[in-house]
Design a protein around this motif. Structure first.
Motif, PDB file in Angstrom:
ATOM      1  N   LYS A  66      37.472  -4.098  26.735  1.00  0.00           N
ATOM      2  CA  LYS A  66      36.486  -3.407  27.332  1.00  0.00           C
ATOM      3  C   LYS A  66      37.054  -2.645  28.527  1.00  0.00           C
ATOM      4  O   LYS A  66      37.971  -3.062  29.255  1.00  0.00           O
ATOM      5  CB  LYS A  66      35.561  -4.318  27.995  1.00  0.00           C
ATOM      6  N   TRP A  67      36.603  -1.435  28.455  1.00  0.00           N
ATOM      7  CA  TRP A  67      37.099  -0.396  29.541  1.00  0.00           C
ATOM      8  C   TRP A  67      35.994   0.495  29.889  1.00  0.00           C
ATOM      9  O   TRP A  67      35.160   1.135  29.114  1.00  0.00           O
ATOM     10  CB  TRP A  67      38.159   0.507  28.900  1.00  0.00           C
ATOM     11  N   ARG A  68      35.473   0.581  31.182  1.00  0.00           N
ATOM     12  CA  ARG A  68      34.388   1.322  31.770  1.00  0.00           C
ATOM     13  C   ARG A  68      32.899   0.832  31.136  1.00  0.00           C
ATOM     14  O   ARG A  68      31.975   1.534  30.788  1.00  0.00           O
ATOM     15  CB  ARG A  68      34.447   2.796  31.549  1.00  0.00           C
ATOM     16  N   GLY A  69      32.861  -0.268  30.799  1.00  0.00           N
ATOM     17  CA  GLY A  69      31.875  -0.871  30.163  1.00  0.00           C
ATOM     18  C   GLY A  69      31.642  -0.633  28.561  1.00  0.00           C
ATOM     19  O   GLY A  69      30.515  -1.027  27.980  1.00  0.00           O
ATOM     20  N   LYS A  70      32.489   0.033  28.187  1.00  0.00           N
ATOM     21  CA  LYS A  70      32.547   0.413  26.814  1.00  0.00           C
ATOM     22  C   LYS A  70      33.636  -0.348  25.920  1.00  0.00           C
ATOM     23  O   LYS A  70      34.849  -0.694  26.427  1.00  0.00           O
ATOM     24  CB  LYS A  70      32.629   1.802  26.672  1.00  0.00           C
ATOM     25  N   PRO A  71      33.385  -0.750  24.647  1.00  0.00           N
ATOM     26  CA  PRO A  71      34.669  -1.395  23.795  1.00  0.00           C
ATOM     27  C   PRO A  71      35.714  -0.143  23.492  1.00  0.00           C
ATOM     28  O   PRO A  71      35.323   0.839  23.226  1.00  0.00           O
ATOM     29  CB  PRO A  71      33.977  -1.720  22.476  1.00  0.00           C
ATOM     30  N   VAL A  72      36.791  -0.446  23.485  1.00  0.00           N
ATOM     31  CA  VAL A  72      38.107   0.328  22.804  1.00  0.00           C
ATOM     32  C   VAL A  72      38.811  -0.375  21.878  1.00  0.00           C
ATOM     33  O   VAL A  72      39.170  -1.562  22.177  1.00  0.00           O
ATOM     34  CB  VAL A  72      38.834   0.704  24.200  1.00  0.00           C
ATOM     35  N   PHE A  73      38.859   0.278  20.889  1.00  0.00           N
ATOM     36  CA  PHE A  73      39.614  -0.311  19.611  1.00  0.00           C
ATOM     37  C   PHE A  73      40.875   0.005  19.752  1.00  0.00           C
ATOM     38  O   PHE A  73      41.446   1.234  19.823  1.00  0.00           O
ATOM     39  CB  PHE A  73      39.101   0.310  18.430  1.00  0.00           C
ATOM     40  N   ILE A  74      41.604  -0.989  19.495  1.00  0.00           N
ATOM     41  CA  ILE A  74      43.018  -0.446  19.523  1.00  0.00           C
ATOM     42  C   ILE A  74      43.648  -1.281  18.255  1.00  0.00           C
ATOM     43  O   ILE A  74      43.742  -2.316  17.951  1.00  0.00           O
ATOM     44  CB  ILE A  74      44.268  -1.300  20.620  1.00  0.00           C
ATOM     45  N   ARG A  75      44.215  -0.428  17.461  1.00  0.00           N
ATOM     46  CA  ARG A  75      44.725  -0.792  15.890  1.00  0.00           C
ATOM     47  C   ARG A  75      46.255  -0.323  15.902  1.00  0.00           C
ATOM     48  O   ARG A  75      46.416   0.850  16.043  1.00  0.00           O
ATOM     49  CB  ARG A  75      43.919  -0.141  15.027  1.00  0.00           C
ATOM     50  N   ASN A  76      46.954  -1.528  15.375  1.00  0.00           N
ATOM     51  CA  ASN A  76      48.267  -0.967  14.733  1.00  0.00           C
ATOM     52  C   ASN A  76      48.243  -0.864  13.487  1.00  0.00           C
ATOM     53  O   ASN A  76      48.131  -1.791  12.513  1.00  0.00           O
ATOM     54  CB  ASN A  76      49.225  -2.318  15.236  1.00  0.00           C
ATOM     55  N   ARG A  77      48.357   0.229  12.987  1.00  0.00           N
ATOM     56  CA  ARG A  77      47.957   0.596  11.659  1.00  0.00           C
ATOM     57  C   ARG A  77      48.909   0.458  10.607  1.00  0.00           C
ATOM     58  O   ARG A  77      50.061   0.575  11.173  1.00  0.00           O
ATOM     59  CB  ARG A  77      47.562   2.259  11.322  1.00  0.00           C
ATOM     60  N   THR A  78      48.847  -0.030   9.568  1.00  0.00           N
ATOM     61  CA  THR A  78      49.514  -0.242   8.218  1.00  0.00           C
ATOM     62  C   THR A  78      50.060   1.121   7.788  1.00  0.00           C
ATOM     63  O   THR A  78      49.711   2.259   8.030  1.00  0.00           O
ATOM     64  CB  THR A  78      49.308  -0.850   7.200  1.00  0.00           C
ATOM     65  N   PRO A  79      51.423   1.236   7.315  1.00  0.00           N
ATOM     66  CA  PRO A  79      52.065   2.250   6.693  1.00  0.00           C
ATOM     67  C   PRO A  79      51.139   3.162   5.903  1.00  0.00           C
ATOM     68  O   PRO A  79      51.079   4.143   5.711  1.00  0.00           O
ATOM     69  CB  PRO A  79      53.168   1.958   6.113  1.00  0.00           C
TER      70      PRO A  79
END
Length: 187
Positions: A66-79
């Motif tokens: 949660k950042w500034r009241g909003k969800p933030v997606f963090i993804r470690n993508r596959t190759p």
């Protein structure tokens, strides 16, 4: 006082100026508490940036913060996810603009301009709010393997670019930086 008495104009002018000044100071003193209460409180200022440890995210894993009241997606993508996003031609995109706060406002929506950059192409950090009506999309779903907003049917690819549905823009990328190999500062 008689008709022959004169009034000193400099004293009268001084009284007018002094009364006006006192009125202005009084009005400012009365208005200050109302103006001061409009400033953000300490908890809001503290939330203006957030540091996230991503050391436990192996390729294919996601984290929502949660950042500034909003969800933030963090993804470690596959190759495979990175390759799929790199293979998309810009002409196929509904929104050709990167929407990345770390780049110029007219940067193109290439995979590298949507990701964390050279050497960190596998990392994608996006505000998790659908650009159609503000819903929160579901991860690793939809026709392009990225995000899907079930409310109105917007499909985003593995780089968070809108590919199908009513959303007009790509998911926005907030200002962020890797402050170490395993820590991201958002904001």
């Amino acid at each position: 006082m008689s008709a022959n008495d004169t009034i000193d104009p400099s004293r009268r002018d001084f009284l007018y100026v002094a009364t006006g000044t006192a009125g202005v100071i009084g009005a400012a003193a009365l208005a200050w508490p109302f103006i001061d209460q409009m400033r953000p409180d300490a908890s809001t200022l503290a939330a203006s940036s957030v540091e996230v440890d991503v050391s436990s995210l192996t390729p294919g894993m996601s984290l929502t913060v949660k950042w500034r009241g909003k969800p933030v997606f963090i993804r470690n993508r596959t190759p495979e996810e990175v390759k799929a996003a790199q293979d998309v031609a810009l002409a196929e995109l509904k929104d050709p603009v990167a929407r990345n706060a770390n780049l110029a406002s007219d940067a193109e929506a290439t995979d590298i301009d949507r990701s964390a950059g050279e050497g960190k192409e596998n990392w994608i950090i996006m505000v998790g709010v659908c650009t159609h009506l503000g819903c929160v999309p579901l991860g690793q779903q939809g026709d392009f393997g990225g995000w899907f907003c079930p409310c109105h049917g917007s499909h985003y690819d593995t780089a968070g670019r809108i590919r199908k549905g009513p959303a007009p823009e790509n998911l926005h990328v907030p200002a962020f930086a890797f402050i170490s190999d395993t820590t991201i500062r958002i904001g």
